[in-house]
Design a protein around this motif. Structure first.
Motif, PDB file in Angstrom:
ATOM      1  N   ALA A   2      27.184 -28.964  -5.498  1.00 16.73           N
ATOM      2  CA  ALA A   2      26.903 -29.713  -6.743  1.00 16.73           C
ATOM      3  C   ALA A   2      27.755 -28.947  -7.705  1.00 16.73           C
ATOM      4  CB  ALA A   2      25.229 -29.068  -7.094  1.00 16.73           C
ATOM      5  N   GLY A  46      19.493 -20.674  -3.114  1.00 14.20           N
ATOM      6  CA  GLY A  46      18.655 -21.496  -2.282  1.00 14.20           C
ATOM      7  C   GLY A  46      17.390 -21.964  -3.041  1.00 14.20           C
ATOM      8  N   SER A  65      27.685 -20.884  -4.864  1.00 15.71           N
ATOM      9  CA  SER A  65      26.760 -19.970  -4.023  1.00 15.71           C
ATOM     10  C   SER A  65      26.610 -20.617  -2.807  1.00 15.71           C
ATOM     11  CB  SER A  65      25.375 -19.852  -4.797  1.00 15.71           C
ATOM     12  OG  SER A  65      25.810 -19.055  -5.954  1.00 15.71           O
ATOM     13  N   VAL A  66      25.487 -20.141  -2.094  1.00 21.57           N
ATOM     14  CA  VAL A  66      25.484 -20.112  -0.377  1.00 21.57           C
ATOM     15  C   VAL A  66      25.220 -21.606  -0.068  1.00 21.57           C
ATOM     16  CG1 VAL A  66      23.152 -19.403  -0.447  1.00 21.57           C
ATOM     17  CG2 VAL A  66      24.617 -19.261   1.776  1.00 21.57           C
ATOM     18  N   CYS A  67      24.488 -22.364  -0.624  1.00 24.73           N
ATOM     19  CA  CYS A  67      24.237 -23.488   0.063  1.00 24.73           C
ATOM     20  C   CYS A  67      25.398 -24.699  -0.323  1.00 24.73           C
ATOM     21  CB  CYS A  67      22.866 -24.205  -0.346  1.00 24.73           C
ATOM     22  SG  CYS A  67      21.541 -23.085  -0.320  1.00 24.73           S
ATOM     23  N   CYS A  68      25.945 -24.477  -1.371  1.00 23.05           N
ATOM     24  CA  CYS A  68      27.238 -25.236  -1.759  1.00 23.05           C
ATOM     25  C   CYS A  68      28.310 -24.864  -0.877  1.00 23.05           C
ATOM     26  CB  CYS A  68      27.411 -25.258  -3.316  1.00 23.05           C
ATOM     27  SG  CYS A  68      26.021 -26.178  -4.270  1.00 23.05           S
ATOM     28  N   CYS A  80      24.455 -20.299  -8.123  1.00 25.72           N
ATOM     29  CA  CYS A  80      23.628 -21.351  -7.776  1.00 25.72           C
ATOM     30  C   CYS A  80      22.912 -22.032  -8.801  1.00 25.72           C
ATOM     31  CB  CYS A  80      22.397 -20.729  -7.002  1.00 25.72           C
ATOM     32  SG  CYS A  80      21.025 -21.644  -6.359  1.00 25.72           S
ATOM     33  N   LEU A  81      22.909 -23.319  -8.907  1.00 31.13           N
ATOM     34  CA  LEU A  81      22.586 -24.326 -10.110  1.00 31.13           C
ATOM     35  C   LEU A  81      21.026 -24.657  -9.979  1.00 31.13           C
ATOM     36  CD1 LEU A  81      25.571 -26.421 -10.523  1.00 31.13           C
ATOM     37  CD2 LEU A  81      24.699 -24.525 -12.160  1.00 31.13           C
ATOM     38  N   GLY A  82      20.647 -24.036  -8.780  1.00 32.60           N
ATOM     39  CA  GLY A  82      19.094 -24.688  -8.709  1.00 32.60           C
ATOM     40  C   GLY A  82      19.220 -25.909  -7.998  1.00 32.60           C
ATOM     41  N   ALA A  83      20.206 -26.623  -7.539  1.00 28.24           N
ATOM     42  CA  ALA A  83      20.209 -27.942  -7.061  1.00 28.24           C
ATOM     43  C   ALA A  83      20.901 -27.764  -5.801  1.00 28.24           C
ATOM     44  CB  ALA A  83      21.299 -28.834  -8.070  1.00 28.24           C
ATOM     45  N   CYS A  84      20.282 -27.054  -4.726  1.00 30.58           N
ATOM     46  CA  CYS A  84      20.796 -26.784  -3.419  1.00 30.58           C
ATOM     47  C   CYS A  84      20.538 -28.148  -2.621  1.00 30.58           C
ATOM     48  CB  CYS A  84      20.197 -25.563  -2.811  1.00 30.58           C
ATOM     49  SG  CYS A  84      19.979 -24.245  -3.935  1.00 30.58           S
ATOM     50  N   CYS A 121      29.420 -25.036  -8.526  1.00 32.46           N
ATOM     51  CA  CYS A 121      28.499 -23.947  -7.683  1.00 32.46           C
ATOM     52  C   CYS A 121      29.310 -23.540  -6.645  1.00 32.46           C
ATOM     53  CB  CYS A 121      27.121 -24.565  -7.437  1.00 32.46           C
ATOM     54  SG  CYS A 121      26.291 -23.329  -6.195  1.00 32.46           S
TER      55      CYS A 121
END
Ligand SMILES: Cc1cc2nc3c(=O)[nH]c(=O)nc-3n(C[C@H](O)[C@H](O)[C@H](O)COP(=O)(O)O)c2cc1C
Ligand code: SF4
Ligand code: FES
Lengths: 438, 154
Positions: free
Chosen positions: B130, A97, B82-85, B121-125, B80
Motif C-alpha cells: 500500500a 498487521g 511494514s511487515v505485510c507490505c 503500517c498504514l492499517g491497510a494490510c 508503507c
C-alpha cells in the motif's frame, strides 16, 4: 463450515453496507441503533451498566485483553466527587498487521459513538475523546460527520433522551507515532505534551487526562457495548465458541487469496480463518506460521493452526490473542527477514524514554540486519537471545519493547535453523525463491 | 506571522481541551495544511500564540512523523515499509518509484512535484503493498498502475 450467521450474530458488522459506504444515521437507527443508549440512560443506573458489561466477560480488544467492566469500575468515584471524568476511545491502531478499527470506523461510525456514549454514562464522563491516527483520514472524516449528525439528532449533547445525562464527543487527529496508542502516552498526546508513557501508579482510572479519572478503551471494545446492553451479558457470552465473551473482528493479511476482516465467534480456529475466509494461500505458497494477534505476538506454527483464536488457547501454544489480527508467514518468505522488518518498526517507533528499549531495540535491529545480510556470526544469534532474556516487562517503562520481543523470542525458538543457515551460508537461503512484487 | 485564518482555526480548538497548550498538535496540523510544512518561524509564532516555549513545541513537532519540518513537494507519496507490505514486495515498489521519479526516500523531485517518504503500517494490510498520496490510500499497488496513479497528482 461456511458462514450461516445472521446480522444478529454479528453485533459489530452485521449491518455493514455491501457497497463499503458508511452506515448512515437513518439506517443505523432503523436497525435499532441508539436503542441501547436510550435503555441505559433512561432505565439503568450507571453502576448497572458497568455490571452488565462485567458479566458479559468483554475483554479489551486493544491488545492487552483487560476486562472492560472491571476497568470501568475502577473509575467509580462515589457521590462526593464533583470534578470531571473522561472517556477516551483509542483509534490509534498503528500495530503492524492491524486494520480492524479502521473497518469499524469507516463502516459503522454510529456504533462507535453509541458505545462511547454508553461507556461515558457508565463511568460518569461528560466529555469523551476519540483519538484517531493521522493516516486514517477517511475514518476521521466519516467520524466527524457522524458526530455532527448524532449531535443534530440529539443522541449526543445535552439531556440525552430527556435524561439528566450530557455527553460531548471530541475527535482528535493525531500526527503519527505508534507510541501514542499506549494508553498513558495517548493522554499526554491529548494534553499537547510529548507523547511518552506515564509512570503507573497512579492509574489512569484515578488520575488520567488532566489528572482526572479517565477510562481508555479500544474502538472495537466500545463497539461491543451497545449490543451487550440491548441483549444482555449471557447473549454475549453465548456468541463465543469458548468461555471468553463475544465475537471478534479478525483480520488476515499476508500472501493469502483474500486478505480481509471477518467478525466471527471468539474461539474460531486459525485454520478456519485462513482456509474458509481468507481463501487459503496463493498458488505455489504454503503457510509456515502466523503471528495471530499482530506484530507484538509470538509465532504459531503450521502444526498448531487448529488452535482457537482466543486468549486461553493461544497462550497454550506460546502466543497471545493481541489484537486478533493474523499475519501469515509463507514458505517463500524468510522468517529472519520478517523479524528484521518487525524489529525495524519497533526500533524506529521507540519513544526513546528508557534505555533497554531505545538502545536494545536498535541493537536487535542491527544484529538482525547483519544476519539477514549474511554478515552475522553465531555470537550474534546469542546476543539476540540475550536481548530477549533482558527486555522483559518491568525492565522497561512500557510494553512496547517487551511486545517487540515476542515475535523474536518465538522466532529464535521455532526458526533457529534458519538463523544458523544465514550464518553458515553467508546469505539468505530463501532469497532466490524470495518475495515478488505484484 | 500566523494568518488570520490560521489563528481563527486554532482558536476554535481552544474550547476542546482543558488547556490552551493542548492545541499544539491541532495548531501544527492547521499550519501544515495551509503551508505544506512547518518552518522555524511558523513554529515560533505558534509557540507564542499558545504561550508555550519554542523548545517544548519543537520537541513535539520533531516527535511526530507527520509534521514536516522541511519543505515538501506539491504531493507527498508515502510507501508503507511494514511487515505485510514488505512480504508483498514494498522494497521493490520503492525501488521502482526511486527509479521512476529519480529520487531517494526523503527526497523531492527536481520539479517540486513529489516528495517520496517511507511510512509505517498504514492499517491497510489487506491492500498490501500500500501507499498513500496526499492522504489518499492506494493498494494493492502493481507496477502497471503506477503511471496512472501518479498522473492523478499533477
Ligand atoms: C506500544 C503500545 C501501543 C498500543 N497501541 C494501541 C492502539 O493503537 N490501540 C489500542 O486500542 N490500544 C493500544 N495499546 C493498548 C493500550 O495501552 C490500552 O491497553 C488499550 O487502549 C485499552 O483498551 P482496551 O482495554 O479496550 O483494549 C497499545 C499499547 C502499547 C504498549
Ligand atoms: S519501552 Fe520504549 S516506547 Fe516504552 S517508554 Fe521505554 S523507550 Fe518508550
Ligand atoms: S503493513 Fe503496510 S499497510 Fe499494514
Amino acid at each position: 463450515m461456511m458462514d450461516k450467521s445472521t446480522p444478529a450474530d454479528k453485533p459489530l458488522t452485521g449491518h455493514l453496507r455491501a457497497d463499503g459506504r458508511p452506515l448512515g444515521l437513518g439506517e443505523y437507527v432503523k436497525n435499532g441503533g441508539y436503542g441501547a443508549l436510550r435503555k441505559a440512560v433512561t432505565s439503568m443506573a450507571s453502576a448497572e451498566v458497568t455490571d452488565v458489561v462485567t458479566q458479559s466477560r468483554l475483554a479489551g480488544r486493544g491488545g492487552a485483553g483487560f476486562p472492560t467492566g472491571r476497568k470501568w469500575g475502577f473509575a467509580a468515584t462515589g457521590p462526593d466527587y464533583a470534578g470531571a471524568k473522561y472517556l477516551v476511545a483509542n483509534g490509534d491502531e498503528m500495530e503492524p498487521g492491524a486494520f480492524k478499527d479502521r473497518v469499524l470506523m469507516e463502516g459503522n461510525p454510529h456504533l462507535l459513538l453509541e458505545g462511547m456514549a454508553i461507556a461515558a454514562y457508565a463511568v460518569g464522563a461528560a466529555t469523551a475523546y476519540l483519538f484517531i491516527r493521522a493516516e486514517y483520514r477517511k475514518s476521521d472524516q466519516i467520524m466527524r460527520r457522524a458526530i455532527a449528525e448524532a449531535r443534530e439528532a440529539g443522541y449526543l449533547g445535552k439531556r440525552i433522551f430527556g435524561s439528566g445525562f450530557d455527553v460531548e464527543i471530541i475527535p482528535h487527529s493525531s500526527a503519527g507515532r505508534y507510541i501514542c496508542g499506549e494508553g498513558s502516552a495517548l493522554l499526554n498526546a491529548l494534553e499537547g505534551e510529548r507523547p511518552i508513557p506515564r509512570h503507573k501508579p497512579p492509574h489512569q482510572t484515578s488520575a488520567g487526562l488532566w489528572s482526572k479519572p479517565t477510562v481508555v478503551n479500544n474502538v472495537e471494545t466500545l463497539c461491543c457495548v451497545p449490543a451487550i446492553i440491548t441483549n444482555g451479558a449471557h447473549w454475549f457470552i453465548d456468541l463465543a465458541r469458548s468461555g471468553e465473551g463475544g465475537t471478534k473482528l479478525y483480520t488476515v493479511s499476508g500472501r493469502v487469496n483474500r486478505p480481509g476482516a471477518w467478525e466471527l465467534p471468539l474461539g474460531t480456529s486459525i485454520r478456519e480463518l485462513l482456509e474458509e475466509y481468507a481463501g487459503g494461500m496463493r498458488t505455489g505458497l504454503h503457510v509456515t506460521a502466523v503471528l495471530p494477534g499482530g506484530g507484538s505476538t509470538g509465532f504459531v506454527l503450521e502444526k498448531d493452526l487448529d488452535t482457537p483464536m482466543d486468549e486461553a488457547s493461544l497462550r497454550q501454544v506460546g502466543s497471545r490473542l493481541g489484537t486478533g489480527t493474523i499475519i501469515v508467514l509463507d514458505d517463500q518468505t524468510c522468517p529472519v527477514g520478517m523479524l528484521h522488518n518487525l524489529e525495524q518498526f519497533y526500533a524506529q517507533e521507540s519513544c526513546g524514554w528508557c534505555t533497554p528499549c531505545w538502545q536494545g531495540l536498535h541493537w536487535v535491529r542491527e544484529l538482525l540486519g547483519d544476519i539477514e545480510g549474511g554478515r552475522g556470526t553465531m555470537a550474534d544469534i546469542g546476543l539476540l537471545q540475550w536481548h530477549v532474556d533482558l527486555i522483559k516487562p518491568e525492565h522497561t517503562f512500557c510494553d512496547l519493547a517487551p511486545g517487540a520481543m515476542q515475535p523474536l523470542e518465538s522466532g529464535l525458538r521455532h526458526f533457529y535453523s534458519d538463523f544458523v543457515a544465514h550464518v553458515r551460508e553467508h546469505d539468505c537461503p530463501r532469497r532466490a525463491a524470495g518475495r515478488r512484487w505484484g | 506571522m500566523l494568518t488570520d485564518a490560521e489563528r481563527l482555526r486554532i482558536e476554535e480548538t481552544f474550547a476542546l481541551y482543558e488547556s490552551r497548550s493542548a492545541s499544539a498538535v491541532d495548531g501544527l496540523l492547521i499550519i501544515q495544511q495551509s503551508r505544506g510544512w512547518v518552518s522555524d518561524e511558523a513554529l515560533a509564532d505558534l509557540a507564542q500564540f499558545l504561550a508555550v516555549s519554542t523548545h517544548s513545541l519543537e520537541s513535539l513537532a520533531s516527535f511526530y512523523s507527520m509534521i514536516f519540518r522541511h519543505p515538501v513537494g506539491r504531493h507527498v507519496i508515502m510507501v508503507c515499509e511494514s511487515v505485510c507490505c514488505w512480504i508483498a514486495g514494498s522494497a521493490e515498489l520503492t525501488a521502482y518509484l526511486n527509479d521512476r521519479l529519480s529520487v531517494g526516500l526523503g527526497e523531492t523531485t527536481a520539479d517540486g512535484r513529489f516528495t517520496l517518504l517511507p511510512v509505517v503500517c498504514l492499517g491497510a494490510c489487506d491492500r498490501a503493498p500500500a501507499m498513500m498520496v496526499d492522504g489518499r490510500l492506494h493498494g494493492p499497488v502493481v507496477a502497471a498502475d503506477i503511471d496512472s496513479i501518479l498522473s492523478q497528482y499533477p
